[in-house]
Structures are given as structure tokens and as C-alpha cells.
Write a protein that holds these residues in place. Structure first.
Motif, mmCIF file in Angstrom:
data_model
loop_
_atom_site.group_PDB
_atom_site.id
_atom_site.type_symbol
_atom_site.label_atom_id
_atom_site.label_comp_id
_atom_site.label_asym_id
_atom_site.label_seq_id
_atom_site.Cartn_x
_atom_site.Cartn_y
_atom_site.Cartn_z
ATOM 1 N N GLU B 124 30.095 49.301 54.587
ATOM 2 C CA GLU B 124 28.867 49.059 55.323
ATOM 3 C C GLU B 124 27.682 49.699 54.596
ATOM 4 O O GLU B 124 26.620 49.096 54.464
ATOM 5 C CB GLU B 124 29.010 49.633 56.729
ATOM 6 N N MET B 125 27.928 50.897 54.084
ATOM 7 C CA MET B 125 26.869 51.611 53.372
ATOM 8 C C MET B 125 26.372 50.817 52.160
ATOM 9 O O MET B 125 25.181 50.802 51.866
ATOM 10 C CB MET B 125 27.414 52.985 52.928
ATOM 11 N N VAL B 126 27.291 50.137 51.466
ATOM 12 C CA VAL B 126 26.867 49.368 50.291
ATOM 13 C C VAL B 126 26.515 47.919 50.660
ATOM 14 O O VAL B 126 26.306 47.076 49.784
ATOM 15 C CB VAL B 126 27.936 49.382 49.154
ATOM 16 N N GLY B 127 26.484 47.639 51.963
ATOM 17 C CA GLY B 127 26.024 46.330 52.423
ATOM 18 C C GLY B 127 27.038 45.211 52.292
ATOM 19 O O GLY B 127 26.675 44.043 52.168
ATOM 20 N N LEU B 128 28.345 45.566 52.324
ATOM 21 C CA LEU B 128 29.366 44.531 52.157
ATOM 22 C C LEU B 128 30.441 44.609 53.245
ATOM 23 O O LEU B 128 31.613 44.342 52.989
ATOM 24 C CB LEU B 128 30.022 44.670 50.772
ATOM 25 N N ALA B 129 30.000 44.941 54.458
ATOM 26 C CA ALA B 129 30.953 45.137 55.551
ATOM 27 C C ALA B 129 31.830 43.906 55.790
ATOM 28 O O ALA B 129 32.977 44.023 56.211
ATOM 29 C CB ALA B 129 30.206 45.507 56.826
ATOM 30 N N ASP B 130 31.326 42.714 55.477
ATOM 31 C CA ASP B 130 32.072 41.480 55.768
ATOM 32 C C ASP B 130 32.985 41.056 54.618
ATOM 33 O O ASP B 130 33.627 40.023 54.685
ATOM 34 C CB ASP B 130 31.089 40.347 56.101
ATOM 35 N N LYS B 131 33.058 41.841 53.550
ATOM 36 C CA LYS B 131 33.820 41.409 52.367
ATOM 37 C C LYS B 131 35.161 42.127 52.207
ATOM 38 O O LYS B 131 35.816 41.977 51.169
ATOM 39 C CB LYS B 131 32.982 41.653 51.095
ATOM 40 N N GLY B 132 35.548 42.896 53.207
ATOM 41 C CA GLY B 132 36.748 43.721 53.094
ATOM 42 C C GLY B 132 37.999 42.971 52.672
ATOM 43 O O GLY B 132 38.827 43.493 51.925
#
Lengths: 211, 245
Positions: B124-132
Motif C-alpha cells: 500500500e505504501m508503494v501504491g500497489l495494494a491491488d497487485k499482490g
């Protein structure tokens, strides 16, 4: 042909079973040994590299028949073994040398960055090898590994020379008693195809699925 | 106390003298930027800090461990020293979440639930919460690099090394990665060493700028001082080349 198949059905099936059994055992052993020696050839230790290299060169460059006869005639004087066991050992060792070279090529084909990333991330050499490098290496070498597996099944006909009671052995027996050589060897060939064709299509399926 | 200390370090590749008599101290919590023309030894220097390159003589002390000593356990050291690479080096056979969770799980033996929570927080911090659940090859270069940063942060290192983290990226991707790096420099007490050609980033974030050429350190000074008033001729020439275009 139908005639020879029906009259000698149980001999064929018995031989087929032995060929299948020997192939499966040799395949498992040769994969383990081959992967092991591939790794030993690239670990950062010159002595270990040399030992692995010698093993691979010996079994890769001596005919399968010679290797098998060595176990059947020489080794058996010290450790009793049947033709089936001697042949399967010969087959496994011989094939393992080729699998080692194939897997080694796969490991070297994995981007060096994968190893650096893993080591910098704190993984040990062996963790990196097992979790990151080997899975990617195997994926790369599925097509040549498939070739090795198919060769292994076909090479199992070596058992016929050491009374291994495999498909080829049974074929020879049937041909020499019935004198119906053409039909017999056609049937033997078809039985080999029953193993090798599905195997080759399965390897292609794996290749597409994992690509 | 110095977190990283080079004392008379020499490094060779065969006959090529890659690092010449390096003496350098990097204080804990500081952000240091290494700049210089290509082939000057910046990447080699940063790669010696976590033992990816070995030094031939001198002492290199990182987090209290002397890397020049044979018995120093590199695996132990690397728990405390993270690295972000030019070409990301994400595990191609693992999902984004697995990339982040793998090392904490097997190296630090972190509890699985805690591990996942931290990984998700970092994503989330690096702006990719949906890419896990994506694989690296499904991401753009900029996204991959942000995952790589998250992967390094998950180990909670004392030192974080960046080896040209934006050099392989498309221009429009660079900003996002630099934003994340600025956030880390601002909000954490990690020691950061960054090899970069991004002069704007260096100006804004660096506590210290080190200018290298031909395997030696030519100049080291505060960021403001270096960019406004470089002392050495080589540094002046380099700055005029990279800034005036």
C-alpha cells in the motif's frame, strides 16, 4: 499380427510391465542424480566441480551397453543382482549424465539477477538454488528433458541383452519361437509407442502450460 | 557512529583496478548519493557493501561486521543490508506478495500473519495494494521497482542500497519510484546509499554527495555545497554536462 498379439498377449504385457517399471525407476533415479550432479558442477568448489565433471564424462561417453554389461558381469560378482536390476542401474546412471548436462544448462540460463536478488534479500546459497533458481531452470529445460525421458524409455530395450525380461526380450523370444519376426517386432514397436507418445505429448502440454 | 566504513579499500577485476584506496564513512540514518560518470566504480562500491563484490584489501565495516574477514557471515549481514537493483531482480516464479514475504519467512522466521500484514502494508505504501497476486512479468518496470523496494523494506534493514534504481525505467515511471525513495529517506531512520543519475533527487534528499571517477572518490560534500559550489575540476565538468541539457 492380431494373431501373434492374442496368442502371446501375456508375454507382451509382462514385458511391457517390466519396461514400464524399469523406465519409471530409472527416470526417478536419473532425475535425482542428474540434478544433484548438475548442482555439484556449478557450486563454488573446484574439487567438487571436478568430481561431478568426471562422473558426467564417464557415463556420457561410454556406450549404455558397456555400462550395463559392467554391472551385469563385473559388479554382480561382488553384489548379486538380476539382469533387470543391472540394466535399470546402467540406464539410470547413463541417463543421469545427460540430465545433469541438461539441468546445468537450465541453471546457467536463469538470469543472474535472480540469484543476486535472492542473496541480497538474505537467502543462503542453497535456499536460493532450491526456491528461486531450480524451479525456473526446470521450466526452461522441459523440452530437452522430455527428449531425455523418451530416450530413456527406448534405451530400456538394453534389458534384452541382460535377461531383463522386458518388452524387447519378450519380442526376441516370441520371434525366435514363432519365426513371425515382422509381426512380432511391429507389435513390440507399438507397445513402446504406448509409453513414448503420451509421454512426449505430456511434456509438450507441460511446456505450454508453464510457459 | 559510522554505519558503513571503508578503510583503504582496494578492488580488482583481474588486472582492472576498480576501486582505488577508498576511505569513506557513512553515518547511521544518513542518505548518501553516489554520482559520477559510468565506469567510475559507483556500482562496484555499493555492491561491496553487502558482499556481492569482494574487496581485495583494506577493511570494510558494515553494521559492526568487517567484510574483509573471511569468517564474517554474509547471510547474517544481509539481514541488515537490503538492496534495490537497476533491473529489479524480482523472483520471476513468485507472486508480488510472495516476493515480499519469502525472505522474512525463511530468513527471519517471521510469523505468517504478521508477515502478510506487513507485506500488504508495504504494498500500500508503494501504491500497489491491488497487485499482490500478480507475477512480476505482468507489471511495468516502475511497478516492479516499487515491489523490489517493498521487498527490501520487509526485512526491516538498517541499511538500504539502491544501485541505479531508475536507470532502466521509462521516463514517466521514474517519478513514482523517486517519490517512494524520498518517503523512505524522510520517514525512516534507515541509512540509505543511492547510486543515481537523478540530480534532482540528489539535491533534494542527500545529506552527502560523493562524486567518483576512475575508481576513486574525487569529492565528498554536503548536497547543497556540491551542487552550488563544487570544488574539484572533474566534478565541475561532470555537473556542467549532466545539468545543462
Amino acid at each position: 499380427m492380431i494373431n501373434i498379439l492374442t496368442t502371446h498377449w501375456s508375454d507382451f504385457v509382462h514385458g511391457f510391465g517390466i519396461t514400464l517399471l524399469s523406465s519409471i525407476i530409472a527416470l526417478i533415479i536419473s532425475m535425482i542424480l542428474g540434478t544433484g550432479f548438475a548442482i555439484l558442477e556449478i557450486v563454488p568448489n573446484k574439487l567438487v566441480n571436478t568430481i561431478a565433471h568426471i562422473y558426467i564424462q564417464i557415463f556420457r561417453n561410454i556406450p549404455l551397453l558397456v555400462v550395463t554389461m559392467f554391472f551385469y558381469v563385473v559388479v554382480t560378482q561382488f553384489v548379486k543382482m538380476s539382469g533387470l536390476v543391472a540394466g535399470t542401474i546402467g540406464l539410470a546412471l547413463y541417463t543421469s549424465a545427460f540430465i545433469a548436462e541438461t539441468v546445468r544448462a537450465g541453471i546457467l540460463a536463469v538470469d543472474k539477477g535472480q540469484t543476486e536478488g535472492a542473496r541480497a534479500n538474505g537467502l543462503t546459497y542453497w535456499q536460493t538454488m532450491r526456491i528461486i533458481v531450480l524451479p525456473q531452470a526446470f521450466k526452461i529445460v522441459i523440452p530437452p528433458l522430455g527428449n531425455q525421458f523418451i530416450n530413456l524409455v527406448k534405451n530400456s530395450s538394453i534389458l534384452a541383452f541382460v535377461a531383463g525380461f522386458d518388452l524387447m526380450y519378450q519380442g526376441n523370444e516370441i520371434a525366435s519361437t514363432t519365426f513371425d519376426t515382422i509381426d512380432t517386432y511391429v507389435v513390440v514397436g507399438l507397445f513402446y509407442l504406448v509409453i513414448t507418445l503420451p509421454l512426449s505429448y505430456y511434456m509438450r502440454y507441460l511446456e505450454n502450460k508453464l510457459a | 557512529m559510522a554505519m558503513i566504513e571503508f578503510k583503504n579499500v582496494e578492488k580488482y577485476y583481474g588486472n582492472f583496478h576498480a576501486l582505488k584506496n577508498i576511505n569513506l564513512e557513512i553515518e547511521e540514518g544518513k542518505t548518501v548519493v553516489l554520482i559520477g560518470p559510468s565506469g567510475s566504480g559507483k556500482s562496484t562500491l555499493i555492491r561491496t557493501i553487502n558482499g556481492l563484490e569482494q574487496i581485495q584489501s583494506g577493511d570494510l565495516i558494515v553494521h559492526g561486521e568487517n567484510l574483509a574477514k573471511k569468517k564474517t557471515d554474509m547471510n547474517l549481514l544481509r539481514k541488515n543490508v537490503g538492496m534495490v537493483f537497476q533491473h529489479f531482480n524480482l523472483y520471476a516464479n513468485k507472486t508480488v506478495l510472495e516476493n515480499i514475504m519469502l525472505a522474512p519467512r525463511i530468513v527471519l522466521k517471521r510469523d505468517e500473519k504478521e508477515n502478510r500484514e506487513l507485506a500488504e502494508k508495504l504494498l500500500e505504501m508503494v501504491g500497489l495494494a491491488d497487485k499482490g497476486n500478480s507475477y512480476p512479468n505482468m507489471l511495468s518496470g516502475g511497478q516492479e521497482q516499487r515491489v523490489a523496494i517493498a521487498r527490501s523494506l520487509a526485512m526491516k534493514p538498517k541499511v538500504l542500497l539502491f544501485d541505479e534504481p531508475t536507470s532502466a525505467l521509462d521516463p514517466e515511471m521514474i517519478g513514482d519510484v523517486l517519490e517512494v525513495m524520498k518517503k523512505i529517506a524522510r520517514d525512516s531512520d534507515m541509512t540509505m546509499v543511492v547510486v543515481t543519475h537523478e540530480m534532482g533527487f540528489a539535491k533534494q534528499v542527500a545529506d552527502q554527495v560523493i562524486f567518483m571517477a576512475d575508481g576513486t572518490i574525487i569529492e565528498k560534500s554536503g548536497a547543497k555545497e556540491f551542487f552550488e559550489n563544487p570544488k574539484e575540476e572533474r566534478a565541475k565538468k561532470f555537473l556542467s554536462q549532466v545539468l545543462n541539457h
